[in-house]
Structure formats: C-alpha cells, structure tokens
Design a protein around this motif. Structure first.
Motif, mmCIF file in Angstrom:
data_model
loop_
_atom_site.group_PDB
_atom_site.id
_atom_site.type_symbol
_atom_site.label_atom_id
_atom_site.label_comp_id
_atom_site.label_asym_id
_atom_site.label_seq_id
_atom_site.Cartn_x
_atom_site.Cartn_y
_atom_site.Cartn_z
ATOM 1 N N LYS A 52 -22.690 8.921 11.034
ATOM 2 C CA LYS A 52 -22.109 9.726 12.106
ATOM 3 C C LYS A 52 -20.603 9.825 11.884
ATOM 4 O O LYS A 52 -19.925 8.809 11.709
ATOM 5 N N VAL A 53 -20.078 11.026 11.891
ATOM 6 C CA VAL A 53 -18.650 11.230 11.661
ATOM 7 C C VAL A 53 -17.891 11.045 12.971
ATOM 8 O O VAL A 53 -18.237 11.633 14.005
ATOM 9 N N VAL A 54 -16.870 10.217 12.934
ATOM 10 C CA VAL A 54 -15.992 10.000 14.077
ATOM 11 C C VAL A 54 -14.596 10.430 13.661
ATOM 12 O O VAL A 54 -13.987 9.815 12.770
ATOM 13 N N ILE A 55 -14.081 11.488 14.279
ATOM 14 C CA ILE A 55 -12.767 11.978 13.899
ATOM 15 C C ILE A 55 -11.688 11.048 14.432
ATOM 16 O O ILE A 55 -11.740 10.589 15.568
ATOM 17 N N CYS A 56 -10.719 10.735 13.591
ATOM 18 C CA CYS A 56 -9.632 9.823 13.941
ATOM 19 C C CYS A 56 -8.308 10.526 13.656
ATOM 20 O O CYS A 56 -8.099 11.032 12.547
ATOM 21 N N SER A 57 -7.419 10.547 14.638
ATOM 22 C CA SER A 57 -6.156 11.254 14.465
ATOM 23 C C SER A 57 -5.063 10.389 13.858
ATOM 24 O O SER A 57 -3.952 10.869 13.635
ATOM 25 N N PHE A 58 -5.374 9.125 13.578
ATOM 26 C CA PHE A 58 -4.425 8.275 12.856
ATOM 27 C C PHE A 58 -5.210 7.230 12.082
ATOM 28 O O PHE A 58 -6.156 6.639 12.605
ATOM 29 N N GLU A 59 -4.802 7.003 10.840
ATOM 30 C CA GLU A 59 -5.603 6.195 9.922
ATOM 31 C C GLU A 59 -5.734 4.732 10.329
ATOM 32 O O GLU A 59 -6.805 4.134 10.191
ATOM 33 N N VAL A 85 -0.756 8.836 1.071
ATOM 34 C CA VAL A 85 -0.105 8.786 2.384
ATOM 35 C C VAL A 85 -1.063 8.276 3.455
ATOM 36 O O VAL A 85 -0.668 7.519 4.351
ATOM 37 N N GLY A 86 -2.321 8.673 3.363
ATOM 38 C CA GLY A 86 -3.303 8.140 4.297
ATOM 39 C C GLY A 86 -3.529 6.653 4.085
ATOM 40 O O GLY A 86 -3.705 5.898 5.041
ATOM 41 N N THR A 87 -3.518 6.249 2.835
ATOM 42 C CA THR A 87 -3.645 4.822 2.525
ATOM 43 C C THR A 87 -2.485 4.036 3.119
ATOM 44 O O THR A 87 -2.666 2.952 3.694
ATOM 45 N N GLN A 88 -1.276 4.571 3.007
ATOM 46 C CA GLN A 88 -0.111 3.892 3.570
ATOM 47 C C GLN A 88 -0.222 3.754 5.084
ATOM 48 O O GLN A 88 0.217 2.749 5.667
ATOM 49 N N ASN A 89 -0.818 4.749 5.734
ATOM 50 C CA ASN A 89 -0.952 4.692 7.185
ATOM 51 C C ASN A 89 -1.986 3.675 7.660
ATOM 52 O O ASN A 89 -2.086 3.417 8.866
ATOM 53 N N LEU A 90 -2.757 3.093 6.757
ATOM 54 C CA LEU A 90 -3.631 1.985 7.151
ATOM 55 C C LEU A 90 -2.812 0.781 7.586
ATOM 56 O O LEU A 90 -3.235 -0.001 8.433
ATOM 57 N N GLY A 91 -1.636 0.615 6.957
ATOM 58 C CA GLY A 91 -0.636 -0.341 7.401
ATOM 59 C C GLY A 91 -1.126 -1.742 7.661
ATOM 60 O O GLY A 91 -1.887 -2.331 6.889
ATOM 61 N N ALA A 92 -0.676 -2.283 8.799
ATOM 62 C CA ALA A 92 -0.943 -3.680 9.132
ATOM 63 C C ALA A 92 -2.417 -3.966 9.362
ATOM 64 O O ALA A 92 -2.835 -5.132 9.331
ATOM 65 N N MET A 93 -3.214 -2.925 9.580
ATOM 66 C CA MET A 93 -4.642 -3.167 9.783
ATOM 67 C C MET A 93 -5.298 -3.692 8.506
ATOM 68 O O MET A 93 -6.302 -4.394 8.560
ATOM 69 N N MET A 94 -4.733 -3.381 7.337
ATOM 70 C CA MET A 94 -5.229 -3.974 6.096
ATOM 71 C C MET A 94 -4.982 -5.477 6.087
ATOM 72 O O MET A 94 -5.829 -6.265 5.653
ATOM 73 N N HIS A 95 -3.820 -5.878 6.567
ATOM 74 C CA HIS A 95 -3.511 -7.310 6.672
ATOM 75 C C HIS A 95 -4.541 -7.991 7.571
ATOM 76 O O HIS A 95 -5.053 -9.075 7.247
ATOM 77 N N ASN A 96 -4.848 -7.365 8.718
ATOM 78 C CA ASN A 96 -5.814 -7.954 9.640
ATOM 79 C C ASN A 96 -7.191 -8.091 9.001
ATOM 80 O O ASN A 96 -7.891 -9.089 9.199
ATOM 81 N N MET A 97 -7.588 -7.087 8.232
ATOM 82 C CA MET A 97 -8.892 -7.155 7.574
ATOM 83 C C MET A 97 -8.954 -8.322 6.587
ATOM 84 O O MET A 97 -9.956 -9.039 6.510
ATOM 85 N N GLN A 136 -1.685 4.418 -6.803
ATOM 86 C CA GLN A 136 -2.082 4.592 -5.402
ATOM 87 C C GLN A 136 -2.729 3.325 -4.857
ATOM 88 O O GLN A 136 -2.446 2.890 -3.741
ATOM 89 N N ALA A 137 -3.578 2.709 -5.627
ATOM 90 C CA ALA A 137 -4.264 1.498 -5.161
ATOM 91 C C ALA A 137 -3.295 0.349 -4.941
ATOM 92 O O ALA A 137 -3.603 -0.596 -4.200
ATOM 93 N N GLY A 138 -2.101 0.414 -5.574
ATOM 94 C CA GLY A 138 -1.117 -0.641 -5.384
ATOM 95 C C GLY A 138 -0.667 -0.785 -3.948
ATOM 96 O O GLY A 138 -0.167 -1.838 -3.547
ATOM 97 N N VAL A 139 -0.834 0.284 -3.154
ATOM 98 C CA VAL A 139 -0.468 0.225 -1.737
ATOM 99 C C VAL A 139 -1.247 -0.883 -1.034
ATOM 100 O O VAL A 139 -0.727 -1.564 -0.150
ATOM 101 N N VAL A 140 -2.494 -1.083 -1.426
ATOM 102 C CA VAL A 140 -3.354 -2.044 -0.725
ATOM 103 C C VAL A 140 -3.858 -3.162 -1.630
ATOM 104 O O VAL A 140 -4.648 -4.003 -1.192
ATOM 105 N N ARG A 141 -3.401 -3.183 -2.871
ATOM 106 C CA ARG A 141 -3.993 -4.110 -3.837
ATOM 107 C C ARG A 141 -3.900 -5.571 -3.389
ATOM 108 O O ARG A 141 -4.793 -6.377 -3.666
ATOM 109 N N GLY A 142 -2.828 -5.937 -2.725
ATOM 110 C CA GLY A 142 -2.678 -7.325 -2.279
ATOM 111 C C GLY A 142 -3.561 -7.686 -1.106
ATOM 112 O O GLY A 142 -3.637 -8.863 -0.727
ATOM 113 N N TYR A 143 -4.229 -6.694 -0.500
ATOM 114 C CA TYR A 143 -5.025 -6.936 0.701
ATOM 115 C C TYR A 143 -6.488 -6.544 0.535
ATOM 116 O O TYR A 143 -7.339 -7.003 1.286
#
Length: 559
Positions: A52-59, A85-97, A136-143
């Motif tokens: 099921k697709v859930v539209i999200c207005s911020f990553e 840019v969308g990957t970058q907007n994941l931000g601190a939520m990657m840390h939480n994961m 691009q993957a370096g944005v989240v590679r540490g997490y």
C-alpha cells in the motif's frame, strides 16, 4: 496473480516487495520514482497485490513512520526517497534506526546512466547531472546495516530478498538500496527469481552452562539488579523481567531512554525514581545489564568494586560505539527476552521461590498548585484518561524522566520511543504505531521543540493519508530546555545561570500549534488553565476515536 508477467523492472520490484511481506511503501516521489508510480497504477488495474502506497511530504517522517511500524510488528516496511537529496533528508531518523536496531528497506533513486536520445528513463533534466555525486550511499553508510546498488534487472530478486533478510535478522537495521530510473524501465529478467529461502536467523539463546551460572548467581545474590532499556519491546521480554522480579526479588531499573516499559510501572520491584535507581547501582552485588546502551552514567554513579556484572546483548561488544567501556565480568551474546526467559526457567527448576519484595515507593506526581501547569500535572491528567491498552509514544526530552516515572503503564508493548536521541520522531513514529495498531488510541507526548522538529504539517498530513490518527500532547515550555540545562551544568556560576536563561534556547515568536493542527484538518486547542486540561485531553481522544488527529498544546512551567 499466478500468471503475473511484469513488463518493467519497476513492476517486478513492487511484486517482489509484496511477495516478501512488505505491506507499506512510504513514498516521497521525485523524478526517479516515475517508473514505480506508473507500475503501481498498472499492477492495481491488473489486480496484482503490491504494498500500500502512503504518500509522505517529507522523507524523515517516512522513515520514522516505518520505524514505528517495525516496533509494533517486527516486520520491515519500504521507504522510497529521491536520490541523494532525499537520502540526506532522512537525517537523524537514520541514527534512530541504527541505535534502536529497527529494520526497514530504504530504496533511493539514482541518477540515470543513459543520456543518448530516446533512451528509456535516461537523463532529461539539469538535475540529473547535479545529483550525480561520487558517493550517494556515503550519506548513510555509517548508519545503514547494508548498502547495494541495483545496476541490472537480473540481480533484482536477489537484492530484494537479501535486503529483507538483512534488515530483519541478527542485529536488525536499515538496508539501503539504490536504483536508477533507466534500470527501473528496463524489461525484467527472464527469470523472476525466487522469493523464498531467505531465512532470518532465530533469536540466539544463551548456552545452558552460562544460563545455569547466571541463575546460581541470582539465587545467591543479596541485592540482584537488572538494568534494561529495550527488552520490553517484546511481550516475551516484559514477562521474563516480571518473572525474575517475582521469582528472585530482582530489582529492575527500566531506563527511560528507550521509551518502552519492560515491567509494569506498578510492580514493587520497579525502581522508578531516579534517586532510587542510582542507589541501587551502587548497592547491588549482582548487576545484569540487558539491551541497554548505557546502563548507568559513570559521572553520577558506579557499581561497587566487588559487584559481578553480566551483560546480555545481541552485540555485547557494542561495536558501533567506539568507546563503550563499561566494566563487564561475563558477556553473553544472546537475545535479551530469550536469555532472561531461560534464566527464569532455570530458577524455577532449582525450586527458587519468590523473595520478599521491597516496599513500593510513592510515585504519584505532585499535586496541583498555583502558578503554571507542570509536566507532572499533565501526566496525572493522562493517567485519569488513558486505558491500559492505549499506546503512548514518548519524545518528551527533559520531561521524559517524569513521564517514565509517573505515567501508569501496566501492560506490555503499550509505550514506545525512538530508542535514540534523533529528535523529530515523536509524531511520525506515532503514525507508524497507529498504522500497525488499527482500532487502538495512540497518544504522542512531545516537547514543543520536538513538535517543530517533527515537521508537524507533514506529520499530520501523513496521519490523514495513512488513516492513522494520533493525539499529540505538547509539553510546551517555550524553548529548548534540553539545550539550556547543559549551559547551567557546565557553567554553574556563569552569567547564563545567574540570569536563568541561555542564548538560543527561547522562542520569541513561536507558532500557534493548535492553529497549525487546524490548518491540517486536525483538532487543535491550547491549554493554559489547569482546570481546562482534563476536558481538553478528553476532546483530543474523542477526535482520535472519530478518525481525526488532534494536537493539545499545554503551556507548562517555563524554567
């Protein structure tokens, strides 16, 4: 459909996700998601099951919602974001994961490779060169737990199967995939590939000899202590902790940082007041730390030198924390709920009977008085309204300790938190919990700073789009108290402490949060008078019951 034959790799991708049990695709679309969007329409018309697709207005909110859904179900969902840019907007939520060991599959677009005229999905905008970055993957590679780019259709089935397997098994965590739109538009591989036999490892148990040794230590200890943060995320952990408390008089420190409850707040062995917990660490002759990132803070308290310390964790070495150096005598690589259940079973086999319990301390919040409403009064009001099976999401920051100490939670899996300090999780995480718990009332308690970090317009939009209403209770102390207190702590005689304020921690023109809620078609009201608090909270809960989100902005003591 048994005779499904995808026309594109994008169609194959959606089919694979559904076949692997992914129920939701949290989508923040961009130029690279077009093949997936067309595939969604095509497969829906053909009657082929897809997430099921859930539209999200911020990553970041998409990832927080997927995280909340994971906490309830243990099933990874999929988040699609736009290239780097969308990957970058994941931000601190990657840390939480990472810190909360939460499984999710993140799929990010990738700049198209083709640029020749007529190439399906090839580069067609200036941004296709601007977003072509070296790593691009370096944005989240540490997490991220696992990273891969899908470069050709033939590897898709294996990549998706592996992503679900890795995100779910062992130490769960985010799996990050990249795929360009020209690959998504390619014809699928002739062989669709298997979707089975990607086994997820069973939770590891402790070996019998170690279990027997720990059980004997518990039986012999005069002041055994169990410290945990996340073992109560699963009902099995909640029940195992309760059994140890009942069988052996084990006192329990249920750390507030995780947001969950690992033993009933009414259980007499639950050391809720912080001062009691600190003394217990200093007095214990046996400490069992389970699923706790920081079982105590050495600056404020330390175990006695002759105490035996046992550490149980899926990763007792804490390899993602370079300076994790807490003293440990016995480290056990095991699933927390499983190992504690084994120890309780062994104690029963030994004929160990319940110990005399410690007297229960008074945990009632302070009574109402004059002046501004206090956080404790809000908690007391919630206690009068919440049902035992209501779900509470905590991101109260400086009020988290009070919430943990005084909010009545007696049933397992009725309280959730990010399990890490990436602020802005509280609203969208609550939406994910609500999505996974249809029919349950979901209440998120957040600070005013956290409310704004949560991008409330996007979060309330997400709740409406997902059909997952929540009530947000904002403990509004008019600023960043969490950033003000360290200034006072480090400079007790400084100018900031003298004047009772610190630069950059007060809002001079804060938004009207209730008006923000109403602008997003949610119920919203502001409370400044304590006599109006219970009725306002009740109206918020009624809105949730009717299928509408609510924001109750409570102006509390400003200090």
């Amino acid at each position: 459909m048994d005779d499904f034959q995808p026309a594109t790799t994008a169609e194959h991708l959606l089919w694979l996700l559904a076949e692997h049990g992914v129920e939701h695709l949290f989508l923040n679309p961009g130029t690279d998601s077009a093949p997936l969007q067309e595939a969604m329409a095509t497969l829906a018309k053909a009657g082929v099951a897809t997430p099921k697709v859930v539209i999200c207005s911020f990553e970041s909110l998409a990832l927080a919602a997927a995280h909340g859904y994971w906490q309830v179900t243990g099933r990874p969902q999929c988040v699609f974001v736009h290239v780097d840019v969308g990957t970058q907007n994941l931000g601190a939520m990657m840390h939480n994961m990472l810190r909360d060991r939460a499984g999710v599959i993140i799929i990010a677009g990738k700049t198209p490779y083709a640029e020749e005229p007529g190439a399906p999905g090839g580069r067609s905008h200036t941004i296709h060169w601007q977003q072509d970055v070296p790593d691009q993957a370096g944005v989240v590679r540490g997490y991220a737990k696992w990273v891969m780019e899908i470069t050709r259709p033939g590897m898709l089935a294996r990549a998706i199967g592996r992503a679900v397997q890795v995100a779910t098994g062992g130490l769960p965590g985010p799996a990050y995939l990249m795929v360009s739109r020209d690959v998504l538009m390619d014809p699928p591989a002739p062989e669709l590939g298997r979707t089975t036999r990607y086994a997820v490892p069973r939770p590891p148990a402790a070996d019998p000899e170690t279990v027997a040794w720990i059980a004997a230590k518990v039986a012999a200890a005069e002041r055994p202590l169990l410290i945990t943060a996340k073992v109560g995320r699963r009902a099995a952990g909640f029940h195992a902790v309760t059994r140890l408390a009942d069988l052996a008089g084990v006192r329990v420190i249920d750390l507030a940082e995780s947001g969950c409850v690992s033993i009933s707040t009414s259980h007499p062995m639950n050391l809720l007041p912080a001062a009691d917990a600190q003394r217990a660490v200093e007095e214990a002759d046996l400490i069992i730390a389970v699923d706790a990132d920081a079982p105590w803070i050495p600056r404020f308290t330390r175990p006695r030198e002759d105490a035996t310390i046992v550490h149980i964790d899926l990763d007792p070495l804490k390899t993602s924390m370079p300076m994790w150096t807490f003293p440990v005598d016995v480290a056990v690589t095991a699933d927390g709920p499983t190992a504690l259940g084994q120890i309780a079973d062994r104690l029963e086999e030994m004929g160990h009977t319940a110990q005399e319990r410690a007297a229960e301390a008074s945990r009632a919040p302070a009574a109402a008085g004059d002046g501004p409403i206090t956080g404790a009064e809000v908690i007391s009001a919630l206690n009068g309204l919440l049902r035992p099976d209501d779900l509470v999401i905590e991101e109260a920051v400086t009020n988290a300790r009070a919430l943990h100490d005084h909010l009545e939670r007696t049933e397992p899996a009725t309280m959730f938190g990010a399990g890490a300090p990436g602020l802005g999780w509280g609203l969208a995480g609550a939406v994910g919990v609500s999505m996974a718990s249809p029919g349950r009332r979901v209440v998120s308690v957040v600070g005013d700073g956290g409310f704004m970090f949560s991008v409330p317009t996007a979060a309330l939009c997400l709740a409406a789009e997902a059909g997952a209403p929540i009530m947000a209770v904002v403990l509004n102390n008019d600023g960043y108290r969490a950033s003000r207190l360290p200034v006072f702590e480090l400079f007790p005689d400084g100018l900031s402490a003298t004047r009772g304020d610190a630069e950059g921690t007060r809002f001079s023109a804060p938004p009207d949060f209730a008006a923000v809620a109403r602008a997003c078609h949610a119920h919203g009201e502001t409370v400044t008078d304590r006599s109006e608090l219970p009725a306002a909270l009740q109206r918020g809960l009624q809105a949730v019951e009717s299928g509408r989100s609510a924001v109750v902005d409570v102006h509390i003591l400003r200090d």
